[in-house]
Each structure stands twice: as C-alpha cells, then as structure tokens.
Motif scaffolding. Structure first.
Motif, PDB file in Angstrom:
ATOM      1  N   LEU A 100       0.823  -1.202   0.000  1.00 24.95           N
ATOM      2  CA  LEU A 100       0.000   0.000   0.000  1.00 24.95           C
ATOM      3  C   LEU A 100       0.861   1.258   0.000  1.00 24.95           C
ATOM      4  O   LEU A 100       1.938   1.288   0.592  1.00 24.95           O
ATOM      5  CB  LEU A 100      -0.911   0.027   1.228  1.00 24.95           C
ATOM      6  N   ASP A 104      -3.621   5.234  -2.424  1.00 31.64           N
ATOM      7  CA  ASP A 104      -4.211   4.007  -2.958  1.00 31.64           C
ATOM      8  C   ASP A 104      -5.668   3.870  -2.525  1.00 31.64           C
ATOM      9  O   ASP A 104      -6.048   4.301  -1.429  1.00 31.64           O
ATOM     10  CB  ASP A 104      -3.450   2.774  -2.465  1.00 31.64           C
ATOM     11  N   LYS A 122      -6.109  -3.899  -2.192  1.00 32.52           N
ATOM     12  CA  LYS A 122      -5.947  -2.670  -2.962  1.00 32.52           C
ATOM     13  C   LYS A 122      -6.734  -2.862  -4.261  1.00 32.52           C
ATOM     14  O   LYS A 122      -6.723  -3.941  -4.834  1.00 32.52           O
ATOM     15  CB  LYS A 122      -4.460  -2.480  -3.250  1.00 32.52           C
ATOM     16  N   VAL A 124      -7.724  -1.112  -8.194  1.00 29.42           N
ATOM     17  CA  VAL A 124      -7.255  -0.175  -9.204  1.00 29.42           C
ATOM     18  C   VAL A 124      -8.244  -0.122 -10.358  1.00 29.42           C
ATOM     19  O   VAL A 124      -9.015  -1.046 -10.570  1.00 29.42           O
ATOM     20  CB  VAL A 124      -5.849  -0.578  -9.750  1.00 29.42           C
TER      21      VAL A 124
END
Length: 126
Positions: A100, A104, A122, A124
């Motif tokens: 991380l 983020d 995480k 994206v």
C-alpha cells in the motif's frame, strides 16, 4: 381480493434476511501508510479501527535452509533483517514492505456495526 399468504411469507423472509446481512463493503483511500490510516465516508480509520489482509501489510518473513556448504557471499538489502549461519544451516528474517502507498484505493468490509473495518485489498481502475 385477499392477499396471497405465500407472497406475505416471502416478503417477511426478505425483510428478515435484509436485517441479518452482517457486512457492507465500501471503498477507502489510504491517507498514511505507517501507521495505516484510511479515509472512508468522511471519517479517518486507524489503529484499533482497522484489521488488514496480511498479504498487503508490512510484515516479517522467515527463511531457513539446511545442508549448506561453501562460501556465503551477497548483499542484504532492507531496513530490517537478521541472518545466521551455523553448522551448515542458515536462517534469516527480513522486513517486507507492504503493497500500500498513500493515495491508494482499498476495499473495506465493515464489522461490529461499522466500528471495525477489514482492509481486504488494494483496488485499481483498468
């Protein structure tokens, strides 16, 4: 016209099931990595508010090898670590940085009536 008793039963069951859903997912933004602070829904979570997936957290890894012989050469990188060689065996520990970074986006799951959150992963954009 009378209500269908099966329809009423189904509506009751749906209402009960909705009330028993124990978790909700939400997105958060990493504000600070060490110590971890995550912003979600206008609040900052930190410390005892958070649990984190061990695969993305900063952690210590251990390694051991046996029946070694010869010379040991190399470079050891990182801010923490320990290497021991004795009687043909080697053991080592090293601090592994988490994945991380500030800014983020993470997926959170809430527990205990939104009093504690698990940082699952995480996320994206593609």
């Amino acid at each position: 016209m009378e209500d269908n008793p099966y329809t009423r039963l189904l509506e009751t069951m749906r209402g009960e099931a909705k009330e028993q859903l124990p978790t909700s997912y939400r997105l958060g933004k990493v504000v600070n990595v060490n110590p971890l602070k995550v912003s979600t829904s206008g609040i900052i979570l930190s410390g005892d508010d958070l649990l984190i997936n061990g695969g993305i957290a900063r952690r210590t890894e251990a390694l051991s090898m046996s029946e070694l012989s010869g010379n040991l050469t190399g470079t050891f990188h990182g801010d923490t670590g320990n290497l021991a060689v004795s009687g043909g065996s080697m053991s080592a520990t090293a601090g592994i940085e988490g994945s991380l970074a500030e800014g983020d986006t993470v997926l959170l799951i809430s527990l205990e009536d939104n009093q504690k959150f698990i940082v699952l992963c995480k996320v994206v954009s593609l």
